[in-house]
Design a protein around this motif. Structure first.
Motif, PDB file in Angstrom:
ATOM      1  N   GLU A  21       0.994  -1.197   0.169  1.00  0.00           N
ATOM      2  CA  GLU A  21      -0.104  -0.249  -0.037  1.00  0.00           C
ATOM      3  C   GLU A  21       0.958   1.350   0.162  1.00  0.00           C
ATOM      4  O   GLU A  21       0.601   2.304  -0.720  1.00  0.00           O
ATOM      5  N   ARG A  22       2.336   1.306   0.506  1.00  0.00           N
ATOM      6  CA  ARG A  22       2.970   2.149   0.764  1.00  0.00           C
ATOM      7  C   ARG A  22       4.084   2.464  -0.125  1.00  0.00           C
ATOM      8  O   ARG A  22       4.975   2.950  -0.289  1.00  0.00           O
ATOM      9  N   ASN A  23       3.777   1.341  -1.250  1.00  0.00           N
ATOM     10  CA  ASN A  23       4.939   1.277  -2.128  1.00  0.00           C
ATOM     11  C   ASN A  23       6.320   1.119  -1.730  1.00  0.00           C
ATOM     12  O   ASN A  23       7.245   1.806  -2.394  1.00  0.00           O
ATOM     13  N   ILE A  24       6.737   0.425  -0.519  1.00  0.00           N
ATOM     14  CA  ILE A  24       7.925   0.223   0.003  1.00  0.00           C
ATOM     15  C   ILE A  24       8.135  -1.105   0.009  1.00  0.00           C
ATOM     16  O   ILE A  24       7.064  -2.111   0.041  1.00  0.00           O
ATOM     17  N   SER A  25       9.469  -1.588   0.153  1.00  0.00           N
ATOM     18  CA  SER A  25       9.901  -3.048   0.081  1.00  0.00           C
ATOM     19  C   SER A  25       9.902  -3.383   1.372  1.00  0.00           C
ATOM     20  O   SER A  25       9.825  -2.545   2.531  1.00  0.00           O
ATOM     21  N   LEU A  26      10.124  -4.799   1.774  1.00  0.00           N
ATOM     22  CA  LEU A  26       9.992  -5.140   3.184  1.00  0.00           C
ATOM     23  C   LEU A  26      11.364  -4.624   4.113  1.00  0.00           C
ATOM     24  O   LEU A  26      11.272  -4.335   4.870  1.00  0.00           O
ATOM     25  N   CYS A  27      12.522  -4.348   3.257  1.00  0.00           N
ATOM     26  CA  CYS A  27      13.770  -3.887   3.547  1.00  0.00           C
ATOM     27  C   CYS A  27      13.610  -2.439   3.968  1.00  0.00           C
ATOM     28  O   CYS A  27      13.822  -1.921   5.110  1.00  0.00           O
ATOM     29  N   GLN A  28      12.733  -1.694   3.350  1.00  0.00           N
ATOM     30  CA  GLN A  28      12.492  -0.429   3.534  1.00  0.00           C
ATOM     31  C   GLN A  28      11.465  -0.158   4.715  1.00  0.00           C
ATOM     32  O   GLN A  28      11.876   0.653   5.625  1.00  0.00           O
ATOM     33  N   LEU A  29      10.539  -1.135   4.600  1.00  0.00           N
ATOM     34  CA  LEU A  29       9.507  -1.145   6.075  1.00  0.00           C
ATOM     35  C   LEU A  29      10.586  -1.192   7.211  1.00  0.00           C
ATOM     36  O   LEU A  29      10.448  -0.572   8.405  1.00  0.00           O
ATOM     37  N   ALA A  30      11.278  -2.377   7.105  1.00  0.00           N
ATOM     38  CA  ALA A  30      12.280  -2.789   8.632  1.00  0.00           C
ATOM     39  C   ALA A  30      12.844  -1.592   8.743  1.00  0.00           C
ATOM     40  O   ALA A  30      13.097  -1.187   9.966  1.00  0.00           O
ATOM     41  N   LYS A  31      13.612  -0.897   7.738  1.00  0.00           N
ATOM     42  CA  LYS A  31      14.445   0.162   8.302  1.00  0.00           C
ATOM     43  C   LYS A  31      13.734   1.301   8.713  1.00  0.00           C
ATOM     44  O   LYS A  31      13.983   1.941   9.716  1.00  0.00           O
ATOM     45  N   GLN A  32      12.602   1.642   8.089  1.00  0.00           N
ATOM     46  CA  GLN A  32      11.867   2.874   8.760  1.00  0.00           C
ATOM     47  C   GLN A  32      11.194   2.546   9.981  1.00  0.00           C
ATOM     48  O   GLN A  32      11.063   3.357  11.057  1.00  0.00           O
ATOM     49  N   CYS A  33      11.016   1.124  10.483  1.00  0.00           N
ATOM     50  CA  CYS A  33      10.478   0.853  11.878  1.00  0.00           C
ATOM     51  C   CYS A  33      11.364   0.222  12.785  1.00  0.00           C
ATOM     52  O   CYS A  33      11.104   0.130  13.884  1.00  0.00           O
ATOM     53  N   GLY A  34      12.843   0.212  12.319  1.00  0.00           N
ATOM     54  CA  GLY A  34      13.803  -0.122  13.254  1.00  0.00           C
ATOM     55  C   GLY A  34      13.629  -1.521  13.627  1.00  0.00           C
ATOM     56  O   GLY A  34      14.020  -1.888  14.634  1.00  0.00           O
ATOM     57  N   VAL A  35      13.115  -2.352  12.594  1.00  0.00           N
ATOM     58  CA  VAL A  35      13.261  -3.861  12.621  1.00  0.00           C
ATOM     59  C   VAL A  35      14.291  -4.434  11.762  1.00  0.00           C
ATOM     60  O   VAL A  35      14.510  -3.826  10.563  1.00  0.00           O
ATOM     61  N   GLY A  36      15.010  -5.311  12.181  1.00  0.00           N
ATOM     62  CA  GLY A  36      15.949  -5.981  11.359  1.00  0.00           C
ATOM     63  C   GLY A  36      15.071  -6.659   9.889  1.00  0.00           C
ATOM     64  O   GLY A  36      14.200  -7.373  10.255  1.00  0.00           O
ATOM     65  N   ALA A  37      15.794  -6.320   8.903  1.00  0.00           N
ATOM     66  CA  ALA A  37      14.995  -7.172   7.561  1.00  0.00           C
ATOM     67  C   ALA A  37      15.072  -8.441   7.644  1.00  0.00           C
ATOM     68  O   ALA A  37      14.040  -9.269   7.248  1.00  0.00           O
ATOM     69  N   SER A  38      16.130  -8.978   8.304  1.00  0.00           N
ATOM     70  CA  SER A  38      16.413 -10.398   8.254  1.00  0.00           C
ATOM     71  C   SER A  38      15.025 -10.783   9.217  1.00  0.00           C
ATOM     72  O   SER A  38      14.538 -12.105   8.920  1.00  0.00           O
ATOM     73  N   THR A  39      14.758 -10.138  10.257  1.00  0.00           N
ATOM     74  CA  THR A  39      13.532 -10.860  11.093  1.00  0.00           C
ATOM     75  C   THR A  39      12.261 -10.897  10.280  1.00  0.00           C
ATOM     76  O   THR A  39      11.610 -11.889  10.452  1.00  0.00           O
ATOM     77  N   LEU A  40      11.786  -9.890   9.397  1.00  0.00           N
ATOM     78  CA  LEU A  40      10.885  -9.838   8.612  1.00  0.00           C
ATOM     79  C   LEU A  40      10.763 -11.007   7.623  1.00  0.00           C
ATOM     80  O   LEU A  40      10.139 -11.511   7.303  1.00  0.00           O
ATOM     81  N   ASN A  41      12.038 -10.998   6.823  1.00  0.00           N
ATOM     82  CA  ASN A  41      11.980 -11.774   5.791  1.00  0.00           C
ATOM     83  C   ASN A  41      12.162 -13.378   6.343  1.00  0.00           C
ATOM     84  O   ASN A  41      11.633 -14.235   5.687  1.00  0.00           O
ATOM     85  N   ALA A  42      12.594 -13.557   7.503  1.00  0.00           N
ATOM     86  CA  ALA A  42      12.604 -14.939   8.184  1.00  0.00           C
ATOM     87  C   ALA A  42      11.235 -15.467   8.606  1.00  0.00           C
ATOM     88  O   ALA A  42      10.924 -16.400   8.230  1.00  0.00           O
ATOM     89  N   ALA A  43      10.511 -14.260   9.283  1.00  0.00           N
ATOM     90  CA  ALA A  43       9.336 -14.678   9.433  1.00  0.00           C
ATOM     91  C   ALA A  43       8.527 -15.047   8.133  1.00  0.00           C
ATOM     92  O   ALA A  43       7.525 -15.863   8.299  1.00  0.00           O
ATOM     93  N   LYS A  44       8.465 -14.139   7.223  1.00  0.00           N
ATOM     94  CA  LYS A  44       7.589 -14.479   5.854  1.00  0.00           C
ATOM     95  C   LYS A  44       8.079 -15.756   5.230  1.00  0.00           C
ATOM     96  O   LYS A  44       7.291 -16.497   4.851  1.00  0.00           O
TER      97      LYS A  44
END
Length: 72
Positions: A17-40
């Motif tokens: 919806e925000r036209n951002i990648s999961l990596c960008q979302l992680a950076k914006q939220c202070g969450v590790g991209a690896s955390t989001l990608n591993a969960a996905k």
């Protein structure tokens, strides 16, 4: 009847919806991209502390994260 809420699917939907990648979302939220990608990749639910970082980082209200918009 609606299915079980999936925090991973919702996170991906919000990123789209925000036209951002999961990596960008992680950076914006202070969450590790690896955390989001591993969960996905594993299909696991996000933990509550991660969800809180996401909705705070994206300036969402808590209900905006948990209530999925209607599908077209």
């Amino acid at each position: 009847m609606a299915g079980k809420f999936n925090s991973i699917d919702r996170m991906v939907q919000i990123a789209k919806e925000r036209n951002i990648s999961l990596c960008q979302l992680a950076k914006q939220c202070g969450v590790g991209a690896s955390t989001l990608n591993a969960a996905k990749r594993r299909g696991k639910q996000l933990r509550l502390p991660t969800i809180i970082k996401i909705w705070e980082g994206l300036e969402l209200r808590l209900d905006e994260f948990f209530i999925e918009p209607p599908q077209n």
